[in-house]
Design an enzyme around this catalytic site. Sequence first.
Site, PDB file in Angstrom:
ATOM      1  N   HIS A 159     -57.201 -47.613  29.870  1.00 58.79           N
ATOM      2  CA  HIS A 159     -57.451 -47.564  30.955  1.00 58.79           C
ATOM      3  C   HIS A 159     -58.800 -47.051  30.886  1.00 58.79           C
ATOM      4  O   HIS A 159     -59.588 -45.909  31.190  1.00 58.79           O
ATOM      5  CB  HIS A 159     -56.894 -46.223  31.671  1.00 58.79           C
ATOM      6  N   SER A 280     -86.241 -57.173  28.317  1.00 54.25           N
ATOM      7  CA  SER A 280     -86.860 -57.192  29.778  1.00 54.25           C
ATOM      8  C   SER A 280     -88.474 -57.344  29.731  1.00 54.25           C
ATOM      9  O   SER A 280     -88.942 -56.704  28.964  1.00 54.25           O
ATOM     10  CB  SER A 280     -86.549 -55.341  29.783  1.00 54.25           C
ATOM     11  N   LYS A 286     -85.669 -52.567  25.890  1.00 58.73           N
ATOM     12  CA  LYS A 286     -84.621 -53.492  26.366  1.00 58.73           C
ATOM     13  C   LYS A 286     -84.054 -53.881  25.577  1.00 58.73           C
ATOM     14  O   LYS A 286     -84.961 -55.053  24.859  1.00 58.73           O
ATOM     15  CB  LYS A 286     -84.745 -53.040  27.244  1.00 58.73           C
ATOM     16  N   GLU A 293     -73.078 -61.207  28.899  1.00 59.72           N
ATOM     17  CA  GLU A 293     -73.911 -61.571  30.476  1.00 59.72           C
ATOM     18  C   GLU A 293     -73.445 -62.717  31.241  1.00 59.72           C
ATOM     19  O   GLU A 293     -72.754 -62.894  32.778  1.00 59.72           O
ATOM     20  CB  GLU A 293     -74.276 -60.825  31.279  1.00 59.72           C
TER      21      GLU A 293
END
Length: 461
Positions: A159, A280, A286, A293
């Site tokens: 979870h 980025s 970043k 992804e």
Amino acid sequence: MEKKEKLWGGRFSESTDSFVEEFTESVSFDKNLAVYDILGSIAHAKMLGEKGIIPKEDAEKIVKGLNQIKEEILQDRFEWKKELEDVHMNIEKALIEKIGSIGGKLHTGRSRNDQVVTAFKLYIKEETQNLINLLTQLKVSLLNKAQETVDIVMPAYTHLQRAQPIRLAHYFLAYLEMFNRDKERFQDSLKRINQLPLGSGAVAGVDFPIDREFVAKELGFNEVMRNSLDATASRDYIIEFLSNCAICMSNLSRISEDLIIWNSTEFGFVELPDKLTTGSSIMPQKKNPDVLELIRGKTGRVYGDLVAVLTIVKGLPTAYNRDLQEDKEPVFDAVKTLTGSIIGMTKIIQGLKPIKEKMEQSAGGFALATDLANYLVRKGIPFREAHHIVGKIVSYLVEKDRELESITLEELKQFSPKFDTDVLNLLSIYNVADARSSFGGTAKERVLEQIEFWKRRLNLS
Ligand code: ARG
């Protein structure tokens, strides 16, 4: 207007509308099958010659012409024509232009309906083998990473809540198992791909004395399909291939998701190599896990490819229908996507750096609570009662903003007199992990056994 010559033009009195040519063509994508189509045609021509259905000399000329066309295609010297519809007719027309009217004998005892399935099966067979090889490399990278990380303990999450400490190697071995099953699925599917459709004609079989066993042997198929209607109508081999791709993508997507989370500043469990990440354009701090992804995102495409073909076949009258031309692009897309995703994941696994301190910090604390409960169980307290006692301990500490490791024996005794000095062992994440020594568990000895197992299986010992 002059009528353009089609191979099937005999019964037509006007040329095809250019919209229709554009709308119905498939050569722009099925030219991917050219080499496989030629292989099928060569085997067919040889068989026609052997059986005396066409003169042997003609068969030889056809084979020679086809080989020349193959070279032209491989060297990108072949001119593909949309008005010739598909890869099959482009090649046949080029053959006739090259060797004259004898080329027109190639299509004896054959239809595009059995021809296309044969070429596509040869293609899928080769791509299946490529994917099997790539999955083996991914498995090796996971095994290597597991060997490096036996002594790193991290929290397993259920979870997405800290559950129990595991050895990081245990995690990599879990994915090794999953990708191994993916590989096995591809291997198992070869049994069905290896059945020859050619010789089924358009739908009902062939009225020439053909030798299908000969063709099967030439092309490396293990069996001949027993029913011509089935052979020309069915696309379950494609659906099976796409299902295997989709399942494999689901595993790739899931490991990607874990690594994306682990790579966040909040978790800080892993570092990805610079060369596999991107920056980025606006936020200089970043370092984005784009490969992961995109694997996760592209999983949607491959599911789409599978659903497309399932939907194409669902309402089709039994036998060939032109709808079936739509089975090609989803397969090409899935092959490209899955191939890239496995290669990308292999690189990521190879370059991944786990941050041991961060993982171990997070593995302690309340992740040890189950073990505390089991301790009481071993001292004769029923599990439900033990669970309740430990729950009280947890809420006592939470109130005081303290970690589980900080608790003293005296405090524990207040919750149950069964607690004794040996309970303090439980406050080490290594001991806790190693207590799970059942087969399949995360104890060091079990993990090392699994590593040995895979070294043998992958022939690396
Ligand atoms: N391009 C067609 C396909 O991919 C080849 C088979 C065409 N057969 C036909 N009867 N028109 O399905």
